[in-house]
Every structure is written in C-alpha cells, then in structure tokens.
Design a protein around this motif. Structure first.
Motif, PDB file in Angstrom:
ATOM      1  N   LEU A 243      10.496  -2.926   6.227  1.00 13.39           N
ATOM      2  CA  LEU A 243       9.936  -4.394   5.884  1.00 13.39           C
ATOM      3  C   LEU A 243      11.033  -5.245   4.888  1.00 13.39           C
ATOM      4  CD1 LEU A 243       7.426  -6.413   5.151  1.00 13.39           C
ATOM      5  CD2 LEU A 243       7.267  -5.078   3.496  1.00 13.39           C
ATOM      6  N   THR A 244      11.459  -6.390   5.646  1.00  9.87           N
ATOM      7  CA  THR A 244      12.006  -7.201   4.524  1.00  9.87           C
ATOM      8  C   THR A 244      12.134  -9.199   4.361  1.00  9.87           C
ATOM      9  OG1 THR A 244      14.907  -7.365   3.434  1.00  9.87           O
ATOM     10  CG2 THR A 244      14.141  -7.090   5.893  1.00  9.87           C
ATOM     11  N   ALA A 245      13.253  -9.113   4.649  1.00  9.50           N
ATOM     12  CA  ALA A 245      12.874 -10.884   4.804  1.00  9.50           C
ATOM     13  C   ALA A 245      14.440 -11.356   5.538  1.00  9.50           C
ATOM     14  CB  ALA A 245      12.792 -11.980   3.905  1.00  9.50           C
ATOM     15  N   ASP A 246      14.357 -12.493   6.206  1.00  3.76           N
ATOM     16  CA  ASP A 246      15.183 -13.434   6.306  1.00  3.76           C
ATOM     17  C   ASP A 246      16.245 -12.953   7.542  1.00  3.76           C
ATOM     18  OD1 ASP A 246      14.492 -15.508   4.746  1.00  3.76           O
ATOM     19  OD2 ASP A 246      15.697 -14.952   3.504  1.00  3.76           O
ATOM     20  N   LEU A 247      15.707 -11.964   8.080  1.00  9.11           N
ATOM     21  CA  LEU A 247      16.233 -10.769   9.196  1.00  9.11           C
ATOM     22  C   LEU A 247      17.181 -12.003  11.057  1.00  9.11           C
ATOM     23  CD1 LEU A 247      13.960  -7.697   9.008  1.00  9.11           C
ATOM     24  CD2 LEU A 247      16.568  -8.451   8.532  1.00  9.11           C
ATOM     25  N   ARG A 248      17.928 -12.112  10.897  1.00 14.87           N
ATOM     26  CA  ARG A 248      18.336 -12.924  11.859  1.00 14.87           C
ATOM     27  C   ARG A 248      18.494 -11.670  13.516  1.00 14.87           C
ATOM     28  NH1 ARG A 248      23.750 -13.374  11.000  1.00 14.87           N
ATOM     29  NH2 ARG A 248      23.831 -11.529   9.643  1.00 14.87           N
TER      30      ARG A 248
ATOM     31  N   PHE B  33      -0.005  -0.645   9.916  1.00 11.93           N
ATOM     32  CA  PHE B  33       0.930  -0.797   8.922  1.00 11.93           C
ATOM     33  C   PHE B  33       1.378  -2.370   8.655  1.00 11.93           C
ATOM     34  CE2 PHE B  33       4.887  -1.178   6.778  1.00 11.93           C
ATOM     35  CZ  PHE B  33       4.414  -1.153   5.091  1.00 11.93           C
ATOM     36  N   ALA B  34       1.637  -3.500  10.261  1.00  9.12           N
ATOM     37  CA  ALA B  34       1.585  -4.515  10.087  1.00  9.12           C
ATOM     38  C   ALA B  34       0.386  -5.605   9.531  1.00  9.12           C
ATOM     39  CB  ALA B  34       1.967  -5.509  10.954  1.00  9.12           C
ATOM     40  N   ALA B  35       0.038  -5.090   9.490  1.00 13.96           N
ATOM     41  CA  ALA B  35      -1.888  -5.928   8.779  1.00 13.96           C
ATOM     42  C   ALA B  35      -1.909  -5.269   7.494  1.00 13.96           C
ATOM     43  CB  ALA B  35      -2.687  -5.302   9.937  1.00 13.96           C
ATOM     44  N   ARG B  36      -1.537  -4.328   7.579  1.00 14.03           N
ATOM     45  CA  ARG B  36      -1.696  -3.776   5.402  1.00 14.03           C
ATOM     46  C   ARG B  36      -0.742  -5.121   4.917  1.00 14.03           C
ATOM     47  NH1 ARG B  36      -1.611   2.372   5.185  1.00 14.03           N
ATOM     48  NH2 ARG B  36      -3.277   3.100   6.762  1.00 14.03           N
ATOM     49  N   VAL B  37       0.114  -5.049   5.329  1.00 14.08           N
ATOM     50  CA  VAL B  37       1.339  -5.930   5.305  1.00 14.08           C
ATOM     51  C   VAL B  37       0.472  -7.480   5.084  1.00 14.08           C
ATOM     52  CG1 VAL B  37       3.500  -7.419   5.359  1.00 14.08           C
ATOM     53  CG2 VAL B  37       3.559  -5.277   5.553  1.00 14.08           C
ATOM     54  N   VAL B  38       0.597  -8.295   5.861  1.00 14.43           N
ATOM     55  CA  VAL B  38      -0.322  -9.326   6.587  1.00 14.43           C
ATOM     56  C   VAL B  38      -1.066  -9.322   4.731  1.00 14.43           C
ATOM     57  CG1 VAL B  38      -1.586 -10.713   7.718  1.00 14.43           C
ATOM     58  CG2 VAL B  38      -0.164  -9.437   8.582  1.00 14.43           C
ATOM     59  N   LYS B  39      -2.049  -8.587   4.730  1.00 16.20           N
ATOM     60  CA  LYS B  39      -3.132  -8.656   3.922  1.00 16.20           C
ATOM     61  C   LYS B  39      -2.170  -8.607   2.119  1.00 16.20           C
ATOM     62  CE  LYS B  39      -7.323  -6.170   3.605  1.00 16.20           C
ATOM     63  NZ  LYS B  39      -8.199  -4.479   3.624  1.00 16.20           N
ATOM     64  N   GLY B  40      -1.710  -7.671   2.677  1.00 16.59           N
ATOM     65  CA  GLY B  40      -1.160  -7.517   0.724  1.00 16.59           C
ATOM     66  C   GLY B  40      -0.226  -8.335   0.890  1.00 16.59           C
TER      67      GLY B  40
ATOM     68  N   GLY C 122       0.503  -1.097  -0.346  1.00 17.82           N
ATOM     69  CA  GLY C 122       0.102  -0.134  -0.079  1.00 17.82           C
ATOM     70  C   GLY C 122       0.790   1.305   0.385  1.00 17.82           C
ATOM     71  N   LEU C 123       2.521   0.895  -0.238  1.00 18.15           N
ATOM     72  CA  LEU C 123       2.780   2.672  -0.455  1.00 18.15           C
ATOM     73  C   LEU C 123       2.418   3.140  -1.734  1.00 18.15           C
ATOM     74  CD1 LEU C 123       6.115   1.318   0.884  1.00 18.15           C
ATOM     75  CD2 LEU C 123       4.160   1.965   2.218  1.00 18.15           C
ATOM     76  N   VAL C 124       2.448   4.960  -1.287  1.00 19.73           N
ATOM     77  CA  VAL C 124       1.754   5.457  -2.517  1.00 19.73           C
ATOM     78  C   VAL C 124       3.437   6.612  -3.179  1.00 19.73           C
ATOM     79  CG1 VAL C 124      -0.747   5.055  -2.055  1.00 19.73           C
ATOM     80  CG2 VAL C 124       0.793   7.373  -1.172  1.00 19.73           C
ATOM     81  N   GLY C 125       2.866   7.268  -4.193  1.00 18.58           N
ATOM     82  CA  GLY C 125       3.825   8.314  -5.049  1.00 18.58           C
ATOM     83  C   GLY C 125       5.129   7.857  -5.470  1.00 18.58           C
TER      84      GLY C 125
END
Ligand SMILES: [Zn+2]
Length: 266
Positions: A203-208, A152-159, A118-121
């Motif tokens: 927001l990313t993945a594989d963080l330790r 925002f976390a809820a939007r990430v889950v939804k998106g 949901g980021l815009v612009g």
C-alpha cells in the motif's frame, strides 16, 4: 513554551540528520524565541492551511512537506509561496517541516499509516537503515487475521481520510492477505523491496502505470494506490501525541483540510 522548546521535542523524535540529502527540513520561518501556544499540524504548506492557522490562532504550523524543497531566489508576493510566507510572517506564525526524517523515524509516517489500516503487532521497516533495523522507509505488518485483498482494500478505504478518488487496487480480489507492506507518500522506489520482502500487498501512493503493470505481471505483491495526502495524514496525530507526551504545554490541532492535489474523481 518557546518555539525552541517545541522544536527540541520534534527534533528528538525526527532527527534532521536522518533526512535525505536532497530534502529541506527544519524551521522555515519564525523566531526561535517566540512564544508558542497553539500548533497546527498539516501535510501541505498551502494557502488553505495558512488560512486555517490564522482562523484558529495558531503560532506554529508543522507540515510534512517542505515549502521550498528546491530553494528559491524570491519570497515576493507575486508567487503563491511568497504570499504564504508573507501571511505567516505578518501574523507571527512559524512554519516547521519534518519530511523524510519523519518518514524514517520510529514511530514515523508509515507506522501511523499501518495502524490506520488496521495492521497489528510489531512493525518492521521495509527498507531498514543498515545501522538501525528499527528505523527506515516503509513498514511491514500483519492484519489481525488472514483476509483477502478485497476485504483489506475495504479496511484501507475505512481507515484513511476521504479523498476525491479513494484508492486503486491491482490484483485478484480473492488473493489471501497475511503480510502487508506500507509506505506513506510516493512509494515507486520501494516496489523492489516489497517484492523481495514477499508480502501479499503493498500500500502506497503515486504509483505509475508502467512500474505497476510490470510489477504485477512479474508476480509481485498486489498493489493498493491511495491519495498521497491520505497516506501521510495519519502521521499528524502521531506527531501531535509526541508533543503532548513530551510535556510541552501546547494545544494541538490536526488540519482536516484535504490538500491532496486531485480534487475530483469522475
Ligand atoms: Zn509526501
């Protein structure tokens, strides 16, 4: 259309010269002269994706991850990767990879991730190329209005597409979120850039544990860690659109097979 035609479009959007020096991108199997009518797009070159390609009648699979990142000395069927290559060649299915060259492209993997949540612009690279401020790793963008980390976390889950364990969040739930950095795939190396950019959340993945813990302790942005596959999956639609907009007449399908490594959360 020939495979050469399709590759021409993909390489205009994702120039292989922009891939990292350690990467392995481009055509993995297939004959450039072969005809391509159906293109399956997927994150991972794994057996489940090959099965899907055969079932649908794909002539080409475009994946984000390379099959042989570190090279090989055998394609015998005694290894999973060898079996995959045999399946593809026997059935005339080509395999093509756009990896770090798709990460840094504009639009690339992180643009698709940013839009999915949901980021815009305008989206600007988190780590731009010195010679091109509009290309590079990660993206910084803004939600349509100020929100909180929890919302925002809820939007990430939804998106993002569903995976077995969803997302993990580090930070105060009520923390205001005005600017967000995102990076599809493993984003450890961009923690410093996210902090320097002064964003509210990364927001990313594989963080330790250690890098994440030290980052939050040092007052860095909040962190959201999603499944690696889920952060890169939105790019597949973007790559399919690029094929369609280019005028090549192929049918495309985005694989909905979840190929994230983690298959259960308890
Ligand atoms: Zn990845």
């Amino acid at each position: 259309m020939t495979l050469t035609d399709v590759i021409g479009v993909l390489e205009a959007a994702y120039p292989p010269a922009r891939a990292e020096s350690w990467d392995a991108v481009g055509l993995v199997s297939g004959d450039p002269a072969q005809e391509v009518r159906r293109v399956l797009l997927a994150v991972d070159p794994v057996a489940a994706v090959a099965d899907e390609a055969l079932e649908w009648g794909a002539d080409l699979i475009v994946t984000h991850h390379p099959l042989y990142l570190r090279g090989t000395t055998t394609v015998a069927t005694t290894t999973p990767k060898g079996r995959l290559i045999h399946t593809l060649i026997k059935n005339d299915v080509a395999l093509y990879t756009a990896h770090t060259n798709a990460d840094v492209a504009n639009p690339g993997v992180s643009d698709a991730l940013a839009r999915a949540v949901g980021l815009v612009g305008d989206l600007v690279p988190l780590q731009p190329f010195p010679d091109d401020p509009w290309r590079g790793l990660g993206r910084i963008g803004e939600p349509p209005e100020e929100t909180t980390l929890e919302e925002f976390a809820a939007r990430v889950v939804k998106g993002l597409p569903r995976t077995s364990w969803g997302i993990r969040v580090a930070g105060e739930p009520g923390r205001p979120v005005r600017r967000v950095a995102v990076s599809g795939g493993a984003g450890d190396s961009l923690l410093g850039a996210a902090k320097a950019a002064g964003v509210d959340v990364f927001l990313t993945a594989d963080l330790r544990h250690h890098p994440a813990s030290e980052f939050v302790e040092a007052g860095g942005p909040a962190l959201i860690d999603a499944a690696h596959w889920a952060t890169e999956w939105p790019w597949l639609d973007s790559a399919a659109s690029i094929l369609h907009e280019s005028g090549v007449t192929v049918e495309t399908r985005v694989s909905a097979t979840v190929t994230d490594a983690w298959t259960r959360g308890y």
